[in-house]
Design an enzyme around this catalytic site. Structure first.
Site, PDB file in Angstrom:
ATOM      1  N   LYS A  78      30.021  65.990 -44.158  1.00  0.00           N
ATOM      2  CA  LYS A  78      30.007  67.135 -42.957  1.00  0.00           C
ATOM      3  C   LYS A  78      29.233  68.147 -43.697  1.00  0.00           C
ATOM      4  CE  LYS A  78      33.190  69.581 -40.009  1.00  0.00           C
ATOM      5  NZ  LYS A  78      34.450  69.904 -39.499  1.00  0.00           N
ATOM      6  N   SER A 153      36.025  69.047 -35.086  1.00  0.00           N
ATOM      7  CA  SER A 153      34.664  69.404 -35.050  1.00  0.00           C
ATOM      8  C   SER A 153      34.192  68.486 -35.984  1.00  0.00           C
ATOM      9  CB  SER A 153      34.574  70.694 -35.977  1.00  0.00           C
ATOM     10  OG  SER A 153      34.967  70.642 -37.197  1.00  0.00           O
ATOM     11  N   SER A 177      40.224  68.599 -36.793  1.00  0.00           N
ATOM     12  CA  SER A 177      38.785  68.260 -36.711  1.00  0.00           C
ATOM     13  C   SER A 177      38.667  67.088 -37.437  1.00  0.00           C
ATOM     14  CB  SER A 177      37.929  69.228 -37.476  1.00  0.00           C
ATOM     15  OG  SER A 177      37.829  70.049 -36.484  1.00  0.00           O
TER      16      SER A 177
HETATM   17  N1  GLN Z   1      39.695  72.163 -32.441  1.00  0.00           N
HETATM   18  C1  GLN Z   1      40.149  73.029 -33.533  1.00  0.00           C
HETATM   19  C2  GLN Z   1      39.316  74.509 -33.363  1.00  0.00           C
HETATM   20  O1  GLN Z   1      38.500  74.439 -32.577  1.00  0.00           O
HETATM   21  C3  GLN Z   1      40.175  72.418 -34.876  1.00  0.00           C
HETATM   22  C4  GLN Z   1      38.885  72.800 -35.572  1.00  0.00           C
HETATM   23  C5  GLN Z   1      38.918  72.360 -36.845  1.00  0.00           C
HETATM   24  O2  GLN Z   1      40.088  71.700 -37.303  1.00  0.00           O
HETATM   25  N2  GLN Z   1      37.995  72.753 -37.599  1.00  0.00           N
HETATM   26  O3  GLN Z   1      39.561  75.313 -34.064  1.00  0.00           O
END
Ligand code: GLN
Length: 485
Positions: A78, A153, A177
């Site tokens: 990532k 994400s 994410s």
């Molecule tokens: N969807 C969550 C956010 O927007 C989690 C994001 C993540 O785990 N990096 O913060």
């Protein structure tokens, strides 16, 4: 000729050791697939010459008898992990083309184990999002349905594995994410206990939550790789002083006698009927295999979303202050003085979502609001963690949804609050720093994969992986492939 794009890490490892395939051949195979499926937009940076150099080094190790079970296995990272040989952008315009002077510890450890890096994966900008729609470099397609998000994400990670462009990928999970994109694309994802994998070289979003993890085709593949990825890092002050372990050791142990808690009341919150049914089918399977199913209640869990969006934004506003046009990345080309330079650089470099979070975070930390929002959120965060720890006195793991529905349509959650609410089932474990796993448990009548989440007490990754492997030994949802790949 190797042609099994969906091969498991375990089978690739056997083939490499038996010299049925070389690391270079595997690397070339996946690089070609990445090129053929560019439209998925899963990769942000691919440098075949760097990948092939690592593959040749892996082949030399295998030839010399110095291989680990991971030597020669391709992996993609990532783009939140910094890398010396590939650009590190966090999917932000702010870091376009940025070359890091060092590798993130996670990247370094996996390379030391002999894994071959295929390149860097698209994600939401600074890992902020649930659909990978917030990348400055365009959205990522869900291989199962090109009109749906791949989750976020870590959407590049989930799409790459689901499309057979990489057998395994790293991801990061701050509030869901890894688990949410895994569920949306039919792959297996694990977020270990907070502090077990090093955060050094992970571009920071919310430091008290950010956790590195893996997405792959099976629990076994995650278990094989996790051991090489975690471990104490003296360079990370939040790293847990605890050595790595053999995460494969419970894969064959079954679930007999395991106490599995099911929070049915919590599961009423807007849960899609087919997803609920799929989850119940896993619970029944476990009961049938000798687990004891325990009804539990997690009344605090519903406070997770508001708490998370106060704490995570507060930390993000602090972390992102380092991007000022001076030290890293983007600098506006025209400005009047230094203050104007910083203002314009941040205005032009950050996308809408990081800006929104910086503003929320600055607000909740400001004098007069700090006690009402930030401090209060920290207190409720503790209550959520305490509730989990109490619950884990009477159960060994918790089975619950990952998401209330299958992958949503592009644009469906354009309103930020509706996107934030979609994290309701993943956030509580993040706030408590607990390990969480997401695995496939069905295909919805809309054609999209469905997942179930397993949550454990701190440091029980091996047990989560063991329970998941028990399910995956007798079912084949994790082997399903999207059409056209
Ligand atoms: N969807 C969550 C956010 O927007 C989690 C994001 C993540 O785990 N990096 O913060």
């Amino acid at each position: 000729m190797f042609d099994d794009a969906f091969a498991s890490v375990a089978s690739l490892s056997r083939k490499l050791q038996a010299r049925e395939v070389s690391a270079e051949e595997l690397a070339r195979f996946y690089l070609q697939r990445i090129d053929e499926h560019k439209n998925v937009n899963a990769f942000l940076d691919v440098r075949p010459e760097e990948t092939l150099a690592q593959a040749r080094a892996a082949d030399a190790k295998i030839a010399a008898g110095e291989a680990t079970p991971l030597t020669g296995i391709p992996i993609a990272h990532k783009d939140i992990f910094v890398t010396r040989k590939w650009a590190s952008t966090a999917a932000s315009r702010m870091l376009k083309g940025y070359m890091s002077p060092f590798d993130a510890t996670v990247v370094r450890k996996l390379e030391a184990a002999g894994m071959v890096c295929l390149g860097k994966l698209n994600c939401d900008e600074f890992a902020m999002g649930s659909g990978n729609e917030n990348s400055a470099y365009g959205r990522v397609l869900n291989p199962w349905d090109h009109s749906a998000v791949p989750g976020g994400s870590s959407g590049g990670s989930s799409a790459a594995v689901a499309a057979g462009l990489a057998p395994i990928a790293t991801g990061t999970d701050t509030g869901g994410s890894i688990r949410e994109p895994a569920a949306f694309t039919g792959v297996t994802g694990i977020k270990p206990t907070y502090g077990r994998p090093s955060r050094l070289g992970m571009i920071a979003f919310a430091s008290s939550l950010d956790t590195a993890g893996l997405l792959a085709h099976s629990a076994e593949d995650c278990a094989m790789t996790l051991g090489a990825m975690v471990g104490f890092d003296p360079m990370d002050s939040t790293s847990v002083n605890r050595e790595t372990e053999d995460f494969t050791r419970l894969l064959d142990d079954g679930v007999k006698g395991l106490r599995i808690g099911v929070p049915r009341l919590w599961m009423k919150e807007g849960l899609d009927a087919e997803v609920a049914e799929a989850i119940e089918s896993v619970v029944e399977f476990y009961a049938h295999h000798g687990a004891q199913i325990v009804d539990i209640d997690l009344p605090m869990a519903k406070l997770g979303v508001p708490v998370y969006y106060v704490v995570a934004c507060a930390e993000a506003s602090s972390n992102l202050s380092r991007f000022d046009g001076v030290r890293y990345g983007y600098r506006a080309s025209e400005y009047q003085d230094i203050e104007d330079m910083m203002r314009r650089s941040r205005d032009e470099g950050f996308g809408a979502e990081p800006k929104r979070r910086i503003m929320i975070g600055t607000y909740v930390l400001s004098h007069g609001y700090y006690d009402a929002y930030y401090l209060k959120a920290q207190k409720v965060r503790r209550l959520i963690a305490d509730e989990f720890h109490r619950t884990f006195k009477s159960v060994d793991l918790i089975a619950c949804p990952v998401t209330a529905s299958t992958a949503f349509q592009f644009g469906e959650k354009a309103d930020p609050v509706s996107a934030y609410l979609s994290d309701l089932y993943t956030i509580p474990a993040s706030l408590a720093g607990l390990p969480g796993l997401s695995m496939p448990c069905g295909i919805h009548s809309n054609g999209r994969p469905m997942g179930i989440q397993l949550i454990g007490e701190h440091f029980t990754e091996a047990r989560l992986l063991g329970a998941a492997a028990t399910w995956q030994r007798e079912t084949d949802w994790h082997c399903k492939q999207p059409n056209g790949y």
